[in-house]
Design a protein around this motif. Sequence first.
Motif, PDB file in Angstrom:
ATOM      1  N   ILE A 137      -0.141  -3.378   9.667  1.00  0.00           N
ATOM      2  CA  ILE A 137      -1.530  -3.179  10.071  1.00  0.00           C
ATOM      3  C   ILE A 137      -2.393  -3.874   9.028  1.00  0.00           C
ATOM      4  CG2 ILE A 137      -3.374  -1.482  10.404  1.00  0.00           C
ATOM      5  CD1 ILE A 137      -1.323  -1.005  12.450  1.00  0.00           C
ATOM      6  N   ALA A 138      -3.251  -4.786   9.464  1.00  0.00           N
ATOM      7  CA  ALA A 138      -4.167  -5.443   8.531  1.00  0.00           C
ATOM      8  C   ALA A 138      -5.572  -5.325   9.105  1.00  0.00           C
ATOM      9  CB  ALA A 138      -3.786  -6.909   8.351  1.00  0.00           C
ATOM     10  N   PHE A 139      -6.507  -4.888   8.271  1.00  0.00           N
ATOM     11  CA  PHE A 139      -7.861  -4.659   8.765  1.00  0.00           C
ATOM     12  C   PHE A 139      -8.845  -4.862   7.606  1.00  0.00           C
ATOM     13  CE2 PHE A 139     -11.392  -1.853  10.149  1.00  0.00           C
ATOM     14  CZ  PHE A 139     -11.638  -2.436  11.380  1.00  0.00           C
ATOM     15  N   PRO A 140      -9.973  -5.526   7.877  1.00  0.00           N
ATOM     16  CA  PRO A 140     -10.921  -5.778   6.781  1.00  0.00           C
ATOM     17  C   PRO A 140     -11.621  -4.511   6.280  1.00  0.00           C
ATOM     18  CG  PRO A 140     -11.632  -6.857   8.819  1.00  0.00           C
ATOM     19  CD  PRO A 140     -10.331  -6.211   9.119  1.00  0.00           C
ATOM     20  N   GLY A 141     -11.737  -3.484   7.119  1.00  0.00           N
ATOM     21  CA  GLY A 141     -12.400  -2.251   6.699  1.00  0.00           C
ATOM     22  C   GLY A 141     -11.390  -1.239   6.192  1.00  0.00           C
ATOM     23  N   HIS A 142     -11.661   0.050   6.473  1.00  0.00           N
ATOM     24  CA  HIS A 142     -10.734   1.118   6.067  1.00  0.00           C
ATOM     25  C   HIS A 142      -9.661   1.313   7.136  1.00  0.00           C
ATOM     26  CE1 HIS A 142     -13.883   1.903   3.204  1.00  0.00           C
ATOM     27  NE2 HIS A 142     -14.745   2.166   4.178  1.00  0.00           N
ATOM     28  N   VAL A 143      -8.543   1.893   6.725  1.00  0.00           N
ATOM     29  CA  VAL A 143      -7.487   2.197   7.691  1.00  0.00           C
ATOM     30  C   VAL A 143      -7.132   3.675   7.577  1.00  0.00           C
ATOM     31  CG1 VAL A 143      -5.087   1.791   8.367  1.00  0.00           C
ATOM     32  CG2 VAL A 143      -6.523  -0.130   7.680  1.00  0.00           C
ATOM     33  N   VAL A 144      -7.138   4.354   8.711  1.00  0.00           N
ATOM     34  CA  VAL A 144      -6.754   5.759   8.754  1.00  0.00           C
ATOM     35  C   VAL A 144      -5.540   5.884   9.667  1.00  0.00           C
ATOM     36  CG1 VAL A 144      -7.466   8.101   9.347  1.00  0.00           C
ATOM     37  CG2 VAL A 144      -9.153   6.466   8.477  1.00  0.00           C
ATOM     38  N   VAL A 145      -4.473   6.450   9.151  1.00  0.00           N
ATOM     39  CA  VAL A 145      -3.275   6.635   9.966  1.00  0.00           C
ATOM     40  C   VAL A 145      -3.049   8.125  10.165  1.00  0.00           C
ATOM     41  CG1 VAL A 145      -0.789   6.250  10.145  1.00  0.00           C
ATOM     42  CG2 VAL A 145      -2.231   4.541   9.032  1.00  0.00           C
ATOM     43  N   VAL A 156      -2.447  -3.199   5.120  1.00  0.00           N
ATOM     44  CA  VAL A 156      -3.343  -3.954   4.242  1.00  0.00           C
ATOM     45  C   VAL A 156      -4.769  -3.675   4.697  1.00  0.00           C
ATOM     46  CG1 VAL A 156      -3.992  -6.232   3.402  1.00  0.00           C
ATOM     47  CG2 VAL A 156      -1.609  -5.752   3.956  1.00  0.00           C
ATOM     48  N   ALA A 157      -5.587  -3.153   3.806  1.00  0.00           N
ATOM     49  CA  ALA A 157      -6.966  -2.803   4.175  1.00  0.00           C
ATOM     50  C   ALA A 157      -7.931  -3.399   3.173  1.00  0.00           C
ATOM     51  CB  ALA A 157      -7.130  -1.285   4.214  1.00  0.00           C
ATOM     52  N   GLY A 158      -9.070  -3.856   3.671  1.00  0.00           N
ATOM     53  CA  GLY A 158     -10.116  -4.310   2.762  1.00  0.00           C
ATOM     54  C   GLY A 158     -10.709  -3.119   2.014  1.00  0.00           C
ATOM     55  N   GLY A 159     -10.722  -1.973   2.663  1.00  0.00           N
ATOM     56  CA  GLY A 159     -11.277  -0.763   2.071  1.00  0.00           C
ATOM     57  C   GLY A 159     -10.201   0.228   1.690  1.00  0.00           C
ATOM     58  N   ARG A 166       3.161  11.181   5.876  1.00  0.00           N
ATOM     59  CA  ARG A 166       3.946  10.745   4.737  1.00  0.00           C
ATOM     60  C   ARG A 166       3.837   9.234   4.601  1.00  0.00           C
ATOM     61  NH1 ARG A 166       9.140  12.158   6.486  1.00  0.00           N
ATOM     62  NH2 ARG A 166       8.655  14.338   6.091  1.00  0.00           N
ATOM     63  N   LEU A 167       3.426   8.772   3.443  1.00  0.00           N
ATOM     64  CA  LEU A 167       3.305   7.323   3.217  1.00  0.00           C
ATOM     65  C   LEU A 167       4.508   6.856   2.401  1.00  0.00           C
ATOM     66  CD1 LEU A 167       1.976   4.564   3.083  1.00  0.00           C
ATOM     67  CD2 LEU A 167       0.488   5.409   1.276  1.00  0.00           C
ATOM     68  N   ARG A 168       5.424   6.130   3.056  1.00  0.00           N
ATOM     69  CA  ARG A 168       6.604   5.658   2.338  1.00  0.00           C
ATOM     70  C   ARG A 168       6.740   4.137   2.361  1.00  0.00           C
ATOM     71  NH1 ARG A 168      11.131  10.358   2.806  1.00  0.00           N
ATOM     72  NH2 ARG A 168      11.225   9.984   5.032  1.00  0.00           N
ATOM     73  N   GLY A 169       5.884   3.474   3.119  1.00  0.00           N
ATOM     74  CA  GLY A 169       5.937   2.015   3.173  1.00  0.00           C
ATOM     75  C   GLY A 169       5.092   1.407   2.069  1.00  0.00           C
ATOM     76  N   VAL A 170       4.595   0.200   2.321  1.00  0.00           N
ATOM     77  CA  VAL A 170       3.750  -0.489   1.350  1.00  0.00           C
ATOM     78  C   VAL A 170       2.295  -0.349   1.772  1.00  0.00           C
ATOM     79  CG1 VAL A 170       3.148  -2.748   0.393  1.00  0.00           C
ATOM     80  CG2 VAL A 170       5.544  -2.137   0.737  1.00  0.00           C
ATOM     81  N   ALA A 171       1.414   0.033   0.834  1.00  0.00           N
ATOM     82  CA  ALA A 171      -0.003   0.159   1.145  1.00  0.00           C
ATOM     83  C   ALA A 171      -0.794  -0.695   0.161  1.00  0.00           C
ATOM     84  CB  ALA A 171      -0.440   1.619   1.044  1.00  0.00           C
ATOM     85  N   HIS A 172      -1.688  -1.498   0.689  1.00  0.00           N
ATOM     86  CA  HIS A 172      -2.540  -2.351  -0.152  1.00  0.00           C
ATOM     87  C   HIS A 172      -3.996  -2.088   0.213  1.00  0.00           C
ATOM     88  CE1 HIS A 172      -3.365  -6.629  -1.932  1.00  0.00           C
ATOM     89  NE2 HIS A 172      -4.021  -5.666  -2.543  1.00  0.00           N
ATOM     90  N   ALA A 173      -4.692  -1.350  -0.648  1.00  0.00           N
ATOM     91  CA  ALA A 173      -6.098  -1.047  -0.406  1.00  0.00           C
ATOM     92  C   ALA A 173      -6.970  -2.000  -1.211  1.00  0.00           C
ATOM     93  CB  ALA A 173      -6.397   0.398  -0.794  1.00  0.00           C
ATOM     94  N   GLY A 174      -8.198  -2.189  -0.783  1.00  0.00           N
ATOM     95  CA  GLY A 174      -9.115  -3.094  -1.488  1.00  0.00           C
ATOM     96  C   GLY A 174      -8.543  -4.497  -1.588  1.00  0.00           C
ATOM     97  N   ALA A 175      -7.928  -4.953  -0.488  1.00  0.00           N
ATOM     98  CA  ALA A 175      -7.131  -6.191  -0.529  1.00  0.00           C
ATOM     99  C   ALA A 175      -7.967  -7.408  -0.898  1.00  0.00           C
ATOM    100  CB  ALA A 175      -6.439  -6.407   0.812  1.00  0.00           C
ATOM    101  N   ASP A 176      -9.294  -7.367  -0.651  1.00  0.00           N
ATOM    102  CA  ASP A 176     -10.081  -8.537  -1.042  1.00  0.00           C
ATOM    103  C   ASP A 176     -10.768  -8.325  -2.394  1.00  0.00           C
ATOM    104  OD1 ASP A 176     -11.761  -6.686  -0.027  1.00  0.00           O
ATOM    105  OD2 ASP A 176     -12.439  -7.864   1.695  1.00  0.00           O
ATOM    106  N   GLY A 177     -10.145  -7.514  -3.227  1.00  0.00           N
ATOM    107  CA  GLY A 177     -10.592  -7.443  -4.617  1.00  0.00           C
ATOM    108  C   GLY A 177     -11.413  -6.218  -4.987  1.00  0.00           C
ATOM    109  N   ASN A 178     -11.495  -5.261  -4.088  1.00  0.00           N
ATOM    110  CA  ASN A 178     -12.314  -4.079  -4.357  1.00  0.00           C
ATOM    111  C   ASN A 178     -11.515  -3.034  -5.146  1.00  0.00           C
ATOM    112  OD1 ASN A 178     -13.911  -1.839  -4.294  1.00  0.00           O
ATOM    113  ND2 ASN A 178     -13.800  -1.557  -2.062  1.00  0.00           N
TER     114      ASN A 178
END
Lengths: 229, 266
Positions: A137-145, A156-159, A166-178
């Motif tokens: 899942i890639a999104f420029p804003g926030h991601v809620v699962v 991958v989320a911009g926010g 349960r979060l067991r995968g890979v999570a990348h928040a603030g992907a554009d530098g935030n």
Amino acid sequence: MEKPVSSSRPKVAIKGIRDGLLVTVDDAGAWEDAQEALLEAIGSQAEFFQGARVALDVGTRPLKAAQMGKLRDLLGDFGITLWAVVSESPKTQETARSLGMATRLSRPAPAPRRPAPSPAGEEALLVHRTLRSGMRIAFPGHVVVIGNVHPGAEIVAGGNIVVWGRLRGVAHAGADGNESAVVCALDLSPTQLRIAGRVATAPPRRGRPAPEMASVKDGQVVAEPWDGK
Amino acid sequence: MPGTVLTITSGKGGVGKTTATANIAAALASRGEKVVCLDADIGLRNLDLVLGLENRIVYDLVDVVEGRCRLRQAMIRDKRLPNLFLIPAAQTRDKTAVSPTDMVQLCNELRQDYDWVLIDSPAGIERGFRNAIAPADQVLVVTNPEVSAVRDADRIIGLIEAEEKGPARLLLNRLNPALVREGNMLDAEDVLELLAIDLLGVVPEDESVVVSANRGTPVALDANSRAGLAFRNIARRLLGEDVPLMPLEDSGGLLQRLGRLFGKGD
């Protein structure tokens, strides 16, 4: 006069683009007719299409996975690879993503803009399902699962990223530098966690899982128990 | 009533798809069901070997699809079970010789005359997998209690959902009770927690599976094999019976069990 026969057969247009061919089907008539018109257009020039990479624009039609999967298979019979489906329908976009196809013709430049915070809230993508290995899942804003994120899945989320599960995968928040972005989960056990340019892995869990929030503090990604403050 | 198309798949290779297909088919057939197995692993066919029918192949799946023979001519009747049939894969072609549309048409035809159509899927997530999944009414995902197999099972379950063929059910194959007891192997509960799907059965690791596969006699027909019993139970569950999971090891004598209780091991 009897019920008017829908003479407006869906029209099919084909043009060359940088990444292969773009086939556009207009919104007239039922999907079955559109599919038939499309296959007819391709069948009449089967040699031309052999081995082609095709992107499909279906306008506003909402397509189900079964319909899109079938079309992909039918095109496969002609030796055609369907790599992208472009549509204004969110349902169709979601279907295309779930079948591993692109929904845009070219990668857009990463949006540098931060959506300005407003009292009405910020843009977020709600994903109400289990994310299994191989899903992204890639999104420029926030991601809620709402659901679990299995190992091998990636967000991958911009926010910010919030996982009600349960979060067991890979999570990348603030992907554009935030660097002020956070990642929250009921059970925060990611394979890897990234906030902006910083990378962390979760230590092995001890005891019962409890809700946690990860953020960047003094240049380090730290996870703290969620106490609601 | 038209029959059910059950696709047996896994993502990872070598977890026991073909063995499971052969044994579930044999177990269903021995309960009087009319069963046809379809080997969708074109180019790497094995199901004929496990069923001991290799030397009787004349026509195969690709011959049927390309119109070189009628469906009936490609069907090989099992020598032990008169209501079990095999349609073998072609060995000299590849997965692109058949399309998902072909598979749907073929299965619609078979469905009319058989109670069960079991499709042995190839490993992987590409064309062969899509061929195998296209006609499915039900999907069985086979995995082993190993992290790599479970990860691939998770991926394949996601793809099955995306093709709107879910929910898939799970067959946990080759569980080693001794290793689980020592805490050195994932147990059924761990795997189910990871995959979050329904469990259809657990098959214990059993040497007799290898021996019987090499002989071409499905272990499901061996009354003394624990793996055989597990496959027979799976067939009964497919037929709608409520069969509890069997205990994973012979419980042994009372003394032995007491010994285990006091941590003496055995």
